[in-house]
Design a protein around this motif. Structure first.
Motif, PDB file in Angstrom:
ATOM      1  N   GLN A  96      56.208 -30.806   5.051  1.00  0.00           N
ATOM      2  CA  GLN A  96      56.745 -31.597   3.946  1.00  0.00           C
ATOM      3  C   GLN A  96      57.985 -32.382   4.398  1.00  0.00           C
ATOM      4  O   GLN A  96      58.162 -33.546   4.015  1.00  0.00           O
ATOM      5  N   ILE A  97      58.819 -31.748   5.189  1.00  0.00           N
ATOM      6  CA  ILE A  97      59.988 -32.443   5.736  1.00  0.00           C
ATOM      7  C   ILE A  97      59.538 -33.633   6.577  1.00  0.00           C
ATOM      8  O   ILE A  97      60.072 -34.755   6.440  1.00  0.00           O
ATOM      9  N   GLN A  98      58.570 -33.416   7.444  1.00  0.00           N
ATOM     10  CA  GLN A  98      58.082 -34.494   8.304  1.00  0.00           C
ATOM     11  C   GLN A  98      57.465 -35.617   7.478  1.00  0.00           C
ATOM     12  O   GLN A  98      57.616 -36.803   7.816  1.00  0.00           O
ATOM     13  N   SER A  99      56.786 -35.276   6.399  1.00  0.00           N
ATOM     14  CA  SER A  99      56.209 -36.292   5.528  1.00  0.00           C
ATOM     15  C   SER A  99      57.293 -37.172   4.915  1.00  0.00           C
ATOM     16  O   SER A  99      57.157 -38.401   4.862  1.00  0.00           O
ATOM     17  N   HIS A 100      58.382 -36.540   4.451  1.00  0.00           N
ATOM     18  CA  HIS A 100      59.499 -37.316   3.904  1.00  0.00           C
ATOM     19  C   HIS A 100      60.089 -38.252   4.963  1.00  0.00           C
ATOM     20  O   HIS A 100      60.364 -39.428   4.682  1.00  0.00           O
ATOM     21  N   LEU A 101      60.273 -37.731   6.171  1.00  0.00           N
ATOM     22  CA  LEU A 101      60.853 -38.549   7.232  1.00  0.00           C
ATOM     23  C   LEU A 101      59.939 -39.727   7.580  1.00  0.00           C
ATOM     24  O   LEU A 101      60.412 -40.848   7.802  1.00  0.00           O
ATOM     25  N   GLU A 102      58.635 -39.477   7.630  1.00  0.00           N
ATOM     26  CA  GLU A 102      57.672 -40.539   7.944  1.00  0.00           C
ATOM     27  C   GLU A 102      57.670 -41.628   6.880  1.00  0.00           C
ATOM     28  O   GLU A 102      57.381 -42.800   7.176  1.00  0.00           O
ATOM     29  N   HIS A 103      57.993 -41.271   5.643  1.00  0.00           N
ATOM     30  CA  HIS A 103      58.074 -42.253   4.555  1.00  0.00           C
ATOM     31  C   HIS A 103      59.439 -42.933   4.485  1.00  0.00           C
ATOM     32  O   HIS A 103      59.685 -43.742   3.588  1.00  0.00           O
TER      33      HIS A 103
END
Length: 198
Positions: A96-103
């Motif tokens: 979930q953290i990585q998803s936020h960063l990718e966005h």
């Protein structure tokens, strides 16, 4: 749309409380268990809310780390980050953290745990950090906190001090305890114990 993601650390990103775990890592299980038995009455009083989390945390830190040289403590925390902490990270939380960063979202860890063992991990993940600070006097840990424990209302105060919330169209918070409810209150969306079913 600009989004801010706020993650509690202990119990939300991790499976264990990292306020306790570095002490076990440092002392070894036998000494750790014996020490915890000795201070268990204080822990019980905290659970019953007869004494504060801050008092208990300072007692705990004093018993295990009081008087320790700061550089030695830094080395201990770096070793903890390499050898132990990766085992405690919840895969879905990290995803979930990585998803936020990718966005392109801004992501902060907001924790009552301390800088020394959180900052190396946050640096690795390219996350900003708001957390409790440990008091250092003459290059040694006193066992006390330097400022308030970053929990509950103090989390919100520290967030508002560090971040201009008006810049964000959406604020999303992730937490797992009553110490996160004030952070939830300033968020547009919040998720309680969201990564437990793994």
């Amino acid at each position: 749309m600009k989004t801010l993601a706020l993650f509690d650390f202990d119990g939300t990103i991790t499976t264990h409380d990292t306020m306790l775990d570095p002490a076990c890592f440092s002392a070894g299980k036998f000494r750790y268990i014996l020490t915890m038995i000795v201070i268990s009455p204080v822990l019980l009083l905290m659970k019953l809310k007869l004494i504060s989390n801050s008092f208990t945390k300072e007692l705990f830190m004093s018993v295990f780390f009081g008087g320790m040289n700061e550089q030695a403590f830094v080395q201990l925390c770096n070793a903890y980050n390499k050898k132990r902490l990766p085992e405690l990270i919840r895969p879905r939380a990290l995803a979930q953290i990585q998803s936020h960063l990718e966005h392109g979202d801004d992501v902060y860890v907001v924790s009552a745990s301390a800088t020394h063992w959180l900052q190396p991990w946050c640096n690795q993940q390219q996350l900003s950090l708001i957390c409790s600070q440990l008091e250092i006097v003459d290059r040694k840990l006193t066992g006390k906190l330097d400022g308030p424990n970053c929990n509950g209302e103090e989390k919100v105060r520290r967030i508002q001090q560090a971040i201009n919330l008006s810049l964000y169209d959406k604020i999303i918070a992730y937490g797992d305890s009553s110490g996160d409810k004030e952070m939830f209150a300033i968020s547009h969306e919040h998720y309680f114990k969201p990564f437990r079913n793994e």
